[in-house]
Design an enzyme around this catalytic site. Structure first.
Site, PDB file in Angstrom:
ATOM      1  N   GLY B  74     -27.465  10.825  -5.269  1.00 26.24           N
ATOM      2  CA  GLY B  74     -27.228   9.389  -5.128  1.00 26.24           C
ATOM      3  C   GLY B  74     -27.553   8.861  -3.742  1.00 26.24           C
ATOM      4  CB  CYS B 132     -34.095   7.680  -6.060  1.00 26.09           C
ATOM      5  SG  CYS B 132     -32.592   8.634  -6.308  1.00 26.09           S
ATOM      6  CB  THR B 195     -36.455  14.589  -9.627  1.00 26.14           C
ATOM      7  OG1 THR B 195     -35.850  13.331  -9.344  1.00 26.14           O
ATOM      8  CG2 THR B 195     -36.268  15.529  -8.458  1.00 26.14           C
TER       9      THR B 195
END
Lengths: 253, 305
Positions: B74, B132, B195
């Site tokens: 996060g 992200c 990712t």
């Protein structure tokens, strides 16, 4: 902290689930402190991928001992290591227990495999302090008393020792605890630690606790193992770097 | 003096070799410096920085998956101000290009962060994280919107003359379109890939293993996806690509370069073997010597299709 390849000299079966690995590592045993941990790579292959953190169970001379429960593929691989094969160890990691202080009696409180770091603690304390160990588990099979001193046992199902949890056993012994200057050292499942924290705050007992959290690196770069601080804080503490041992008052469990 | 020229260029920035450390896997450099000589590397990318400090997600943040890991950190970070005061002095000691990764919830925040940091001489380039998967605002909501990526690139470009790298998400249908948008709006390079969105459940409690429910999948499990995305960009857009995704050894680096990467970033491997990046530099050199490769840049996009 560094990475070392250390030979496995013995694998002992404490019970069908719990194993003890004896590893020769003078470079680690000369510096490691009780409560610190090691992050071990169980295979060079990509599965299992991550290292596994283990507290150091005991240090005798140049040997260190690691206690673990066979939980999955990684720990199963460890249990089946060949004698003489080398273990890829990263450590020593984290902060250990602070064993100094003006207390007379060390009270060890362990739940299940939470007993793992305490033989080392006991070894370091036994000449200087009284030690009483309160050990709990769900049943007889979960109660680990390996190399602990003055053990009192609690089991949830009553199959061995006091029927109830280990904190209820402490309550039963409150008079004894209050009759001397004590410091509590604890490790175990979060549910146990939460109740223990209430108990310690209520009776104003000093307590250090070894915490657990899933982590990848073990030395602060992945930020994977946060633990909430009781101080008004804009950031989490990290179990790997700021812990794994904390004063029980300082963290939200 | 090396017998092989390992240097590569990302815009105006020359790296002594193609090995960089990926954002979010080296903190701010201090812990990993105990294992790897940072001066040996091509570059290091800081943990994502946001304007204000971010606490990040509650635990559990990490879970292992087959040949990979899911994380939902996060974007926990100290914020730009503390980074300048507390982290840059340590990084100044090293002669390695420092690339700041920037994350934000709004376009204005990306701009503001870059504006503040661009005056720091130690910082040699910016990597803009528009991908992200673990934050509600910013992150992927930008990364899979072509217009946002174009806009962020353009606005950030306007406030810095330093090389600008856009870190792209693989969680899109056509990554090359995003690379093209980045290039057209002034980016010097792209990083590919961030990712992949993943999830994992405990079969007994039926609860997600990660508190955030989903996380970002990294590690060798994603390498083939990353290679394919690098190749896709390489075939369609002429710009430097920084390949990222499951690099475990020097052979993976060579494979990424053949697929079109100018440089690479090592990520999850840092958690497992923080000494690996330095070793990989040596092994790459050996590979080049053994195979008569005088300049490692000759490997870039050398695929034979």
């Amino acid at each position: 902290m560094f990475i070392t390849n250390s030979p496995v000299e013995e694998i002992l079966e404490i019970n069908p689930q719990i194993y003890l690995l004896k590893v020769l590592s003078p470079e680690l045993t000369s510096i490691i402190k009780p409560g610190q941990f090691l992050n071990i790579r169980v295979t060079n292959r990509t599965a299992p991928l991550l290292r596994r953190p283990f507290s150091v169970c005991d240090v005798i001379g140049d040997h260190l001992y690691l206690m673990f429960n066979v939980m999955g593929e990684g720990t199963s691989m460890l249990a089946h290591k060949q004698i003489g094969s080398h273990l890829d160890i990263l450590g020593p990691l984290g902060n250990g227990f602070n064993l100094n202080g003006s207390y007379d009696t060390a009270i060890i409180v362990a739940g299940g495999l939470g007993a793992a770091p305490f033989p080392f603690v006991t070894r370091m304390l036994e000449r200087k302090k009284n030690i009483i160990s309160f050990v709990g588990g769900r049943s007889e099979h979960d109660v680990i008393t390996y190399n602990l001193k003055n053990v009192q046992i609690a089991s949830d199902d009553g199959s061995v020792g006091f029927k109830g949890n280990v904190v209820q056993l402490l309550e039963q012994n409150l008079e004894l605890l209050q009759s001397q200057k004590i410091k509590i050292f604890a490790c175990g499942p979060n549910a146990m630690l939460r109740v223990l924290k209430e108990f310690c705050l209520k009776h104003n007992f000093d307590c250090e606790v070894s915490t657990e959290c899933a982590m990848a690196c073990g030395f602060g770069i992945c930020q994977g193992c946060p633990i909430e601080s009781t101080a008004q804080s804009e950031k989490y503490l990290l179990v790997c770097k700021d812990g794994p041992v904390f004063n029980i008052k300082d963290v939200v469990i | 003096m090396s017998k092989v020229d390992l240097s590569v260029k990302i815009g105006s920035l020359t790296l002594r070799n193609p090995i960089m450390l990926a954002s979010g896997t080296v903190g701010y450099g201090n812990e990993i410096s105990e294992f790897t000589d940072l001066n040996k590397l091509g570059g290091i990318v800081t943990k994502s920085l946001s304007l204000k400090p971010r606490k990040g997600n509650p635990p559990q943040r990490i879970v292992e998956t087959p040949s990979g890991m899911l994380n939902a950190i996060g974007l926990a970070n100290v914020g730009v101000e503390a980074f300048i005061k507390e982290k840059i002095p340590f990084l100044k000691k090293y002669d390695v290009p420092l690339i700041c990764n920037i994350a934000a919830s709004t376009i204005e925040e990306y701009v503001e962060c870059t504006k503040i940091l661009t005056s720091e001489e130690t910082i040699k380039a910016f990597e803009i994280n528009v991908s992200c998967p673990n934050v509600k605002e910013g992150g992927l909501s930008f990364g899979n919107d072509l217009k946002s990526v174009a806009q962020i690139t353009e606005k950030v470009r306007a406030v810095t003359t330093k090389p600008l790298i856009m870190k792209l998400s693989p969680n899109v249908s056509y990554i090359a379109e995003f690379a093209k948008a980045a290039k057209e709006n002034g980016a010097d390079a792209v990083s590919a890939i961030n990712t992949l969105v993943g999830a994992s459940f405990n079969i007994f409690t039926r609860k997600p293993k990660i508190q955030n429910v989903t996380g970002g999948l990294s590690g060798p499990a994603i390498k083939p996806v990353a290679i394919a995305k690098v190749l896709e960009i390489s075939r369609q857009v002429e710009m430097p690509i920084i390949g990222i995704g499951g690099i475990m050894d020097w052979k993976d680096v060579v494979e990424f370069m053949i697929a079109g990467s100018t440089a690479v970033q090592i990520g999850t491997l840092n958690f497992i073997d923080p000494t690996a990046p330095g070793k990989i530099v040596n092994q790459l050199e050996e590979h080049c010597i053994k195979n008569g490769i005088e300049k490692i840049s000759a490997l870039i996009a050398s695929y034979q299709l």
